[in-house]
Design an enzyme around this catalytic site. Structure first.
Site, PDB file in Angstrom:
ATOM      1  CE  LYS A 248      42.758   6.942  -6.471  1.00 49.41           C
ATOM      2  NZ  LYS A 248      43.233   5.887  -7.355  1.00 49.41           N
ATOM      3  CB  THR A 363      50.218  -2.312  -4.477  1.00 48.95           C
ATOM      4  OG1 THR A 363      49.177  -2.751  -3.598  1.00 48.95           O
ATOM      5  CG2 THR A 363      49.847  -0.961  -5.036  1.00 48.95           C
TER       6      THR A 363
HETATM    7  C1  LIG Z   1      42.492   4.558  -7.685  1.00 46.48           C
HETATM    8  C2  LIG Z   1      42.588   4.134  -9.137  1.00 46.48           C
HETATM    9  C3  LIG Z   1      41.460   3.799  -9.877  1.00 46.48           C
HETATM   10  C4  LIG Z   1      40.126   3.643  -9.222  1.00 46.48           C
HETATM   11  O1  LIG Z   1      39.555   4.867  -8.928  1.00 46.48           O
HETATM   12  P1  LIG Z   1      38.565   4.941  -7.669  1.00 46.48           P
HETATM   13  O2  LIG Z   1      37.760   6.158  -7.924  1.00 46.48           O
HETATM   14  O3  LIG Z   1      39.429   5.016  -6.456  1.00 46.48           O
HETATM   15  O4  LIG Z   1      37.752   3.687  -7.694  1.00 46.48           O
HETATM   16  C5  LIG Z   1      41.578   3.572 -11.228  1.00 46.48           C
HETATM   17  N1  LIG Z   1      42.774   3.635 -11.856  1.00 46.48           N
HETATM   18  C6  LIG Z   1      43.893   3.925 -11.171  1.00 46.48           C
HETATM   19  C7  LIG Z   1      45.180   3.985 -11.903  1.00 46.48           C
HETATM   20  C8  LIG Z   1      43.846   4.163  -9.800  1.00 46.48           C
HETATM   21  O5  LIG Z   1      44.957   4.396  -9.114  1.00 46.48           O
END
Ligand SMILES: *Cc1c(COP(=O)(O)O)cnc(C)c1O
Length: 405
Positions: A248, A363
């Site tokens: 992210k 979600t």
């Molecule tokens: C996106 C997300 C994950 C997973 O992370 P990725 O690297 O996308 O697999 C874990 N915890 C939260 C709160 C998320 O939003």
């Protein structure tokens, strides 16, 4: 047995609830994020602005990140060559794990192929290893934590979201001798609220619990070096395990935990989701390393992100758009109906070239459907003007509810 019919009926059920998901077909445009090309079913592509990316700071196009990835690709080739048990540690993994441990001021860290896997593998392994373990889990925890806790077979107690009184009630009622884990997130990504980390640490001390903190929506963005909200609040050393994503704000891909030497070693040695899967490509690890190093030194990106988020919230409020309470960089706009939510998103994309995907059940809870905006340093005034104009037009056309300005 008509297997196809069963699958088709399961999809029909989702259609009936108005929450069938269609993914936009997008080519991100390096050099001009958040602009992208959107492809339609034919051969046509149209330029759009993306308002919902989790590449929050635009690190996915940062020159340092790209240069590091090009260099690693030329040096080492494409892949890691297998699991770490078989192929060994790629040197980039070693460097990155050192960097991440240092970022969080922990003894050690461990890489996974995603944040999802890091949560699932770590929670399932640790809670299973502790005899008679009880896990206390925030009701809004991410699916990957829920899955990890479930797979551990440990007893689970769900506390109301960010409710430390409820958490204490549950801790008090539990067997004092049982090992305990409190699992929660710092920034909750759909509402944009932030956990009372210090108070939760106080309870952990009082009841002898470990703490597990998902900082996926905070790493890179909060704290002096981008180590997350725990660093910002000065309580990182009180967290037993910090978990983050590399996909992210860091802009690449992968996940990790940072914790004590013994804990990291136990997960490395026992977790199926770590052991039996090909390691992260060294190219990705090299890119992340550059991204983490950059964001530890530079706070230009996170400061600009906070400013843009504040701007968008206040501009929405000023025109009566029902922006939901959020203390973070996330800007949720309430709609409250899955069909309308999808319809608004479609109009924005098709007529205005604005991409913000509908957030529907599962979600978020039914009845709280929303659009979720993630403004960042690269969304300029012109893009924000265009967004506000488009929202006002759609709100008027569909006669959507406004809040008191
Ligand atoms: C996106 C997300 C994950 C997973 O992370 P990725 O690297 O996308 O697999 C874990 N915890 C939260 C709160 C998320 O939003």
């Amino acid at each position: 047995m008509d297997y196809e019919k069963i699958f088709a009926e399961a999809i029909d059920a989702i259609h009936d609830e108005g929450r069938y998901r269609v993914f936009a077909d997008i080519t991100r445009d390096r050099g001009s994020f958040p602009r992208a090309e959107r492809h339609d079913a034919g051969d046509n592509a149209k330029s759009i602005t993306v308002w919902c990316s989790n590449d929050y700071l635009g690190m996915g196009q940062h020159p340092d990140v790209l240069a590091a990835m090009h260099k690693a690709l030329d040096e080492t080739g494409a892949g890691a060559g297998g699991t770490r048990n078989i192929a060994g540690n790629n040197h980039y993994h070693v460097l990155l794990e050192r960097e991440l441990a240092d970022l969080h001021a922990k003894e050690a860290s461990l890489l996974f192929t995603s944040g999802y896997i890091s949560n699932e593998a770590t929670l399932s392994t640790v809670a299973k290893l502790l005899p008679n373990c009880a896990v206390f889990s925030d009701e809004l925890n991410h699916a990957s934590m829920i899955q990890g806790i479930r797979n551990s077979g440990a007893r689970k107690f769900i506390f109301r979201h960010n409710d430390v009184e409820h958490l204490e009630e549950l801790l008090k009622a539990a067997d004092p001798a049982a090992p305990k884990i409190i699992a929660f997130e710092s920034v909750y990504s759909m509402d944009g609220d932030i956990a009372p980390i210090e108070q939760i640490c106080d309870l952990a001390d009082k009841y002898g619990a470990m703490t597990y903190l998902d900082e996926v929506h905070a790493v890179g963005m909060y704290g002096a070096e981008g180590a997350g909200v725990a660093q910002h609040d000065g309580v990182a050393e009180r967290i037993t395990i910090i978990e983050g994503t590399l996909g992210k704000a860091f802009g690449v891909m992968g996940g990790y935990i940072a914790s004590s030497k013994a804990l990291v070693d136990v997960v490395r040695s026992y977790a199926s989701g770590f052991i039996f899967t090909t390691a992260l490509s060294p190219v990705l690890a090299a890119g992340v390393l550059a991204s983490v190093r950059h964001l530890r030194k530079s706070d230009i990106e996170r400061t600009a992100q906070q400013t843009r988020a504040k701007d968008l919230k206040s501009r929405m409020k000023a025109v009566g758009l029902p922006v939901m309470d959020s203390v973070s960089h996330i800007v949720p706009l309430f709609i409250g109906d899955p069909v309308l939510c999808k319809q608004v998103s479609d109009i924005l994309l098709n007529e205005f070239g604005i991409y913000v995907q509908p957030i529907n059940y599962p979600t978020v809870p039914k009845g709280t459907e929303r659009l979720r905006f993630t403004p960042g340093p690269l969304h300029d005034d012109k893009a924000m003007d265009a967004l506000l104009d488009a929202l006002s037009t759609v709100w008027a056309r569909l006669n959507l509810a406004r809040s008191a300005a």
